[in-house]
Design a protein around this motif. Structure first.
Motif, mmCIF file in Angstrom:
data_model
loop_
_atom_site.group_PDB
_atom_site.id
_atom_site.type_symbol
_atom_site.label_atom_id
_atom_site.label_comp_id
_atom_site.label_asym_id
_atom_site.label_seq_id
_atom_site.Cartn_x
_atom_site.Cartn_y
_atom_site.Cartn_z
ATOM 1 N N GLN A 245 25.829 24.338 -36.625
ATOM 2 C CA GLN A 245 24.667 24.432 -35.738
ATOM 3 C C GLN A 245 24.701 23.305 -34.705
ATOM 4 O OE1 GLN A 245 22.281 23.975 -39.155
ATOM 5 N NE2 GLN A 245 21.734 26.142 -39.303
ATOM 6 N N GLY B 217 22.923 28.549 -34.960
ATOM 7 C CA GLY B 217 21.739 28.315 -34.145
ATOM 8 C C GLY B 217 21.726 26.948 -33.482
ATOM 9 N N ARG B 218 20.804 26.795 -32.492
ATOM 10 C CA ARG B 218 20.686 25.523 -31.758
ATOM 11 C C ARG B 218 19.248 24.992 -31.852
ATOM 12 N NH1 ARG B 218 21.547 30.183 -28.989
ATOM 13 N NH2 ARG B 218 20.955 29.524 -26.891
ATOM 14 N N GLU C 291 17.436 36.870 -28.104
ATOM 15 C CA GLU C 291 17.548 35.806 -29.117
ATOM 16 C C GLU C 291 16.177 35.535 -29.732
ATOM 17 O OE1 GLU C 291 21.293 32.968 -28.620
ATOM 18 O OE2 GLU C 291 19.701 32.462 -27.192
ATOM 19 N N VAL D 41 13.649 32.950 -30.771
ATOM 20 C CA VAL D 41 13.354 31.563 -30.409
ATOM 21 C C VAL D 41 12.081 31.109 -31.119
ATOM 22 C CG1 VAL D 41 12.636 30.071 -28.480
ATOM 23 C CG2 VAL D 41 14.488 31.725 -28.148
ATOM 24 N N ASP E 68 17.700 31.780 -33.634
ATOM 25 C CA ASP E 68 18.889 31.393 -32.873
ATOM 26 C C ASP E 68 18.665 30.045 -32.185
ATOM 27 O OD1 ASP E 68 20.563 33.919 -32.963
ATOM 28 O OD2 ASP E 68 18.653 34.714 -32.196
ATOM 29 N N PHE E 69 17.389 29.760 -31.901
ATOM 30 C CA PHE E 69 17.099 28.576 -31.088
ATOM 31 C C PHE E 69 15.724 28.032 -31.485
ATOM 32 C CE2 PHE E 69 15.602 26.185 -27.510
ATOM 33 C CZ PHE E 69 16.729 25.675 -26.917
ATOM 34 N N LEU F 68 17.236 27.686 -39.004
ATOM 35 C CA LEU F 68 18.204 28.180 -38.008
ATOM 36 C C LEU F 68 19.233 29.104 -38.622
ATOM 37 C CD1 LEU F 68 19.556 25.251 -35.796
ATOM 38 C CD2 LEU F 68 18.082 27.131 -35.072
ATOM 39 N N ILE G 27 19.206 29.988 -23.242
ATOM 40 C CA ILE G 27 18.798 31.022 -24.202
ATOM 41 C C ILE G 27 19.045 32.401 -23.584
ATOM 42 C CG2 ILE G 27 17.092 29.598 -25.431
ATOM 43 C CD1 ILE G 27 14.928 31.275 -23.983
#
Ligand SMILES: NC(=O)c1ccc[n+]([C@@H]2O[C@H](COP(=O)([O-])OP(=O)(O)OC[C@H]3O[C@@H](n4cnc5c(N)ncnc54)[C@H](OP(=O)(O)O)[C@@H]3O)[C@@H](O)[C@H]2O)c1
Length: 317
Positions: free
Chosen positions: A258, A227-228, A145, A147, A205-206, A223, A141
Motif C-alpha cells: 500500500q 490502496g493509497r 474507485e 474513496v 482504494d483510497f 485499505l 483518484i
C-alpha cells in the motif's frame, strides 16, 4: 486600516483589533480590499504557535507576522508594477501574504485568481486552503474507485467528499453523529459515524485522512492490498503534532504494497482556477457553518476548535 493582530502566541484571547498601516503592493503583488476571510485550523496553529516546531518558521519568541488569516476574497484595489494578470476592480479569491483578517491585504498573483462568479465573497473566502488541500490530496483518484474521507464534515473533508464525487469515485464519508446528514448532503454515497461504526476491512482504494488521528495499522486494515492513503492531518498534541505519523507512513510505504504518504499543501492560483471551474459548474459548493464580524475573530477561532462546526467558518470585514 482595522486588522486583527497578535504580539504573542497563545489562546484566541491574544487577538485584538487595532488600527495599523495598510500594506502596499510591490512587484508581482496585488492589494485586495478584503470582503471576507476564511478561518481554518492553520489560522489556529499560526496564532497558537503550535506545534512548537512551527515557531522555527514563523518566529521563535513571537509571531513575525502580526495579522491573522490567509484565505481571502475581495476586490483588487491596486496592483504592483509587475502585475499583468489582474487589474484594479477585479473580484478575486485565494490566499494572501499579509494577513486577511484586515480591511486590506496583499497577495502574490500566484496565490490569487478571479472569484467564482456564482459565489458570494463569504462563500469564496471559505474555499482556497481547505479545498486546495483536498484537491491536491485527491490527485490521481480514478472513476469508480472507492474513496474514504475521514473528517468528511470538516473544512478539508467537506471539499474532499465533493471533489471525489466529481472525479467519479464511490465516496464514504466519516463524521460525528450530528453531521451525518451534512456528509450525505455533500454527496457521499455512504456516511459512517466515528462514534459508533468501525471501518470495514480491505474496503477502500483510497483514504483521504483529515481527522481522527487513526493509527497507520487501522488505516491499512481499511485499505485494499494496493490502496493509497494521503494523510492531511489531525489535531494532535505534542511538539511534532501529526508529523511522526507522517514520517512513519513514508517509511512503511517503502516496505508494504500500500502507498502511505503525508501531504503539505501549497497555495496555488492554478488550483483555485481549477476549483473555480468545478464551483461554477455546480459540482462543488462551500458548506458554511456561520460567519463572524472582524471584532469577533477570537470567537470564530474558539468555535473552530471547540464548537464542532459543520464545514467552514468565515470572517466578514
Ligand atoms: N497538510 C496540510 O497541508 C494541511 C492543510 C490543511 C489542513 N491541515 C490539517 O488537516 C486537519 C483537518 O483540517 P480541517 O480544516 O478540515 O479541520 P476541521 O474543519 O476541524 O475538520 C476536521 C474534522 O475531523 C472530524 N473528526 C474528529 N474526529 C474524527 C474521527 N475520529 N474520525 C473522523 N473524523 C473525525 C471533526 O469532526 P467533529 O467536529 O464532529 O468531531 C472535523 O469535522 C487539521 O489537523 C489541519 O491542521 C493540513
Amino acid at each position: 486600516m482595522r486588522a486583527v493582530v497578535q504580539d504573542r502566541y497563545g489562546p484566541p484571547e491574544v487577538l485584538r483589533v487595532e488600527e495599523i498601516d495598510q500594506p502596499v503592493a510591490g512587484g508581482n503583488q496585488v492589494l485586495v480590499k478584503v470582503v471576507a476571510a476564511g478561518v481554518d485550523q492553520g489560522t489556529w496553529h499560526l496564532m497558537a504557535g503550535e506545534p512548537r516546531m512551527v515557531r522555527l518558521a514563523i518566529g521563535l519568541r513571537r509571531p513575525r507576522m502580526r495579522v491573522s488569516g490567509r484565505d481571502v476574497a475581495g476586490v483588487v484595489e491596486a496592483v504592483g508594477p509587475g502585475v499583468t494578470s489582474l487589474a484594479v476592480g477585479d473580484e478575486v479569491y485565494g490566499t494572501c501574504e499579509s494577513g486577511s483578517f484586515a480591511e486590506y491585504a496583499v497577495g502574490r498573483t500566484g496565490q490569487l485568481t478571479r472569484k467564482p462568479a456564482n459565489l458570494t465573497f463569504e462563500q469564496a473566502a471559505a474555499v482556497p486552503i481547505s479545498a486546495g488541500t483536498a484537491l491536491q490530496g485527491l490527485r490521481g483518484i480514478k472513476p469508480g474507485e472507492r474513496v474514504l474521507v475521514l473528517g468528511a464534515a470538516g473544512g478539508v473533508g467537506s471539499y474532499g467528499v465533493q471533489l471525489a464525487k466529481a472525479a467519479g469515485a464511490h465516496v464514504t464519508g466519516v463524521s460525528s453523529t450530528a453531521k451525518l446528514d451534512l456528509v450525505r448532503e455533500l454527496g457521499a454515497d455512504e456516511a459512517l459515524d466515528y462514534t459508533r461504526d468501525e471501518l470495514p476491512a480491505a474496503a477502500y482504494d483510497f483514504i483521504l485522512d483529515t481527522g481522527g488521528n487513526r493509527s497507520l495499522k487501522i488505516l491499512r486494515r481499511a485499505l485494499k492490498p494496493k490502496g493509497r492513503v494521503v494523510i492531511i492531518g489531525s489535531e494532535t498534541k505534542g511538539p511534532l503534532g501529526g508529523m511522526s505519523r507522517i514520517l512513519w507512513a513514508a517509511l512503511l510505504s517503502l516496505v508494504v504494497s500500500q502507498q502511505l504518504r503525508g501531504l503539505i499543501s501549497t497555495e496555488r492560483a492554478e488550483d483555485y482556477a481549477e476549483l473555480r471551474a468545478l464551483i461554477e459548474s455546480g459540482k462543488v459548493t462551500p458548506a458554511i457553518d456561520r460567519t463572524y464580524p472582524l471584532d469577533e475573530a477570537a470567537a470564530a477561532i474558539h468555535h473552530l476548535r471547540d464548537g464542532h462546526p459543520r464545514g467552514k467558518l468565515v470572517i466578514t470585514i
